[in-house]
Design an enzyme around this catalytic site. Structure first.
Site, PDB file in Angstrom:
ATOM      1  N   ASP B  55       0.851  -1.195   0.000  1.00  0.00           N
ATOM      2  CA  ASP B  55       0.000   0.000   0.000  1.00  0.00           C
ATOM      3  C   ASP B  55       0.879   1.234   0.000  1.00  0.00           C
ATOM      4  OD1 ASP B  55      -3.173   0.612   0.779  1.00  0.00           O
ATOM      5  OD2 ASP B  55      -1.799   2.232   1.266  1.00  0.00           O
ATOM      6  N   ASN B 126      -8.430   1.842  -7.595  1.00  0.00           N
ATOM      7  CA  ASN B 126      -8.449   2.459  -8.924  1.00  0.00           C
ATOM      8  C   ASN B 126      -8.275   1.409 -10.017  1.00  0.00           C
ATOM      9  OD1 ASN B 126      -5.408   2.502  -9.946  1.00  0.00           O
ATOM     10  ND2 ASN B 126      -5.417   2.822  -7.740  1.00  0.00           N
ATOM     11  N   THR B 129      -4.431   0.542 -11.564  1.00  0.00           N
ATOM     12  CA  THR B 129      -3.670  -0.518 -10.907  1.00  0.00           C
ATOM     13  C   THR B 129      -4.276  -1.891 -11.200  1.00  0.00           C
ATOM     14  OG1 THR B 129      -3.215   1.063  -9.145  1.00  0.00           O
ATOM     15  CG2 THR B 129      -2.622  -1.223  -8.722  1.00  0.00           C
ATOM     16  N   CYS B 181     -15.412   6.679  -3.518  1.00  0.00           N
ATOM     17  CA  CYS B 181     -15.647   6.843  -2.090  1.00  0.00           C
ATOM     18  C   CYS B 181     -15.668   8.332  -1.740  1.00  0.00           C
ATOM     19  CB  CYS B 181     -14.571   6.133  -1.289  1.00  0.00           C
ATOM     20  SG  CYS B 181     -14.385   4.407  -1.721  1.00  0.00           S
TER      21      CYS B 181
END
Lengths: 67, 339
Positions: B55, B126, B129, B181
């Site tokens: 991440d 997204n 990716t 979001c």
């Protein structure tokens, strides 16, 4: 006409004649979607040519990116 | 030996043999947000052998409502998500080997990570990716499980190379815009529902029970009480650039990668340098202290607040600009403060 969209019975107003119209009705024509009508999966090229009839079962899945 | 997996072994489709299999598997999770937190916890509790979790972000207060691995302390300390995740996951199951990677998944790195794993779980926010994951998975023949959610809606599909359509077959193109979001919010149950599907499929793959895989594109809306499961195998394209005969893996090529991204769920833009760099955060701290504004630093990143913006720079040179969704405005701030 009356159709089932994602399991819910929906009364469609006049003028919604094909899958493309339906996507516009839901304002999701610009989204990436997969549509199935009566168990047949459609390519996006088939949206306009696929006419809707009373009691059709329609599944609309739209892709989202969040996570 | 203790009996920590006894209930899972009593479940006939897994059994002792299945548990043995699970304990030897290596899973890669891309993303440690809401989906990644829940997925990682489920797999670590289930007793996989090895987990790699990647991440690019750090923990914030707005994450705590749904990202189950993180605490108020993590948000207060702005801990990188994978570091906070590893701390918690190691406490949950110390026998799992956990590798935490603080990075933005680029094509080069994805290829490297993918080669050594049995399965990839998509927990990104997204499509860019995801398309890279899709190509890397096809390149090395690794199954991966797409999952995404926004609002009360979720969607998931299991992609098995050489069998199912791939994400590129299904999407045709990389979707732009739409709800995120950021604009629509997200509720925890939608996250956990997606993860429940993903991890059930993961367990089937890890024990080798491919006959039980779902083979359908699942979507649901927990607030509108809708559910659909449709067969999509007809959408597999022979001429797909990612999984077809003449495949080129277009999303792994450099020119298909953007160096800026608006982040999901936040008023923020991420900017990546074209080539990885190593930033001297201590020196930068001194420079920025002279600019006015507030500077905070921990071993992994530096945060600089000025006016209504906050810029966070990681050691690898990535910058997250908070307080804007405008990429050019973000770039201006980036260049203003970081050269």
């Amino acid at each position: 006409m009356n159709v089932i969209v994602n399991g819910e019975s929906v009364q469609l107003q006049d003028g919604i004649e094909n899958v493309k119209d339906l996507l516009e009705h839901y304002d999701i024509q610009d989204k990436v979607v997969v549509v199935e009508v009566n168990g047949n999966i459609l390519t996006s090229a088939q949206h306009q040519s696929t006419r809707l009839s009373d009691k059709d079962r329609i599944e609309i899945v739209h892709f989202v990116g969040g996570g | 030996m203790n009996n920590r997996y006894s209930r899972q072994e009593l479940f006939t489709p897994i059994g002792k043999a299945g548990q043995e299999n699970i304990s030897r598997k290596h899973v890669l999770i891309i993303g440690a947000g809401a989906l990644g937190s829940a997925g990682a916890e489920a797999l670590v509790r289930a007793g996989i052998g090895q987990l790699t979790i990647v991440d690019r972000d750090y923990v914030e207060w707005s994450n705590l409502q749904r990202q189950q691995l993180y605490t108020e302390d993590d948000a207060r300390n702005r801990l990188p998500k994978v570091i906070a995740a590893k701390n918690r996951l190691s406490a949950i199951n110390s026998s799992v080997s956990i590798e935490a990677i603080i990075a933005d998944a680029s094509a080069l790195e994805l290829k490297e990570w993918t080669q050594n794993v049995d399965l990839i779980i998509d927990a990104t926010d997204n499509f860019e990716t995801r398309m890279m994951i899709n190509d890397a998975a096809q390149m090395y023949g690794i199954p991966w499980i797409y999952g995404a959610c926004v609002g009360s809606y979720g969607i998931t599909y299991t992609i098995i190379p050489k069998k199912t359509p791939c994400l590129s077959c299904l999407l045709g193109t990389v979707p732009l815009g739409g709800l995120t979001c950021d604009t629509a919010g997200i509720i925890g149950p939608a996250v956990n529902m997606v993860v429940s599907y993903q991890i059930s499929e993961a367990l089937k793959i890890l024990v080798g029970d491919s006959d039980s895989l779902r083979n359908k594109l699942i979507s649901f809306d927990l607030w509108k009480n809708q559910y659909s499961a449709i067969k999509v195998e007809k959408l597999k394209k022979k001429d797909c650039p990612s999984c077809g005969k003449e495949r080129t893996y277009p999303y792994l090529s450099f020119e298909n990668q953007t160096k800026t991204a608006v982040l999901c769920g936040r008023d923020s833009v991420q900017i990546r340098p074209a080539h990885p760099v190593v930033r001297d955060l201590e020196a930068l701290e001194k420079t920025l202290q002279k600019q006015g504004g507030t500077v905070q630093r921990n071993p992994y990143l530096l945060s600089f607040s000025t006016g209504s913006h906050r810029l966070v720079i990681f050691q690898d040179g990535r910058v997250i600009v908070h307080g804007t969704k405008n990429i050019s405005e973000a770039k201006t701030l980036y260049h203003r403060y970081f050269g």
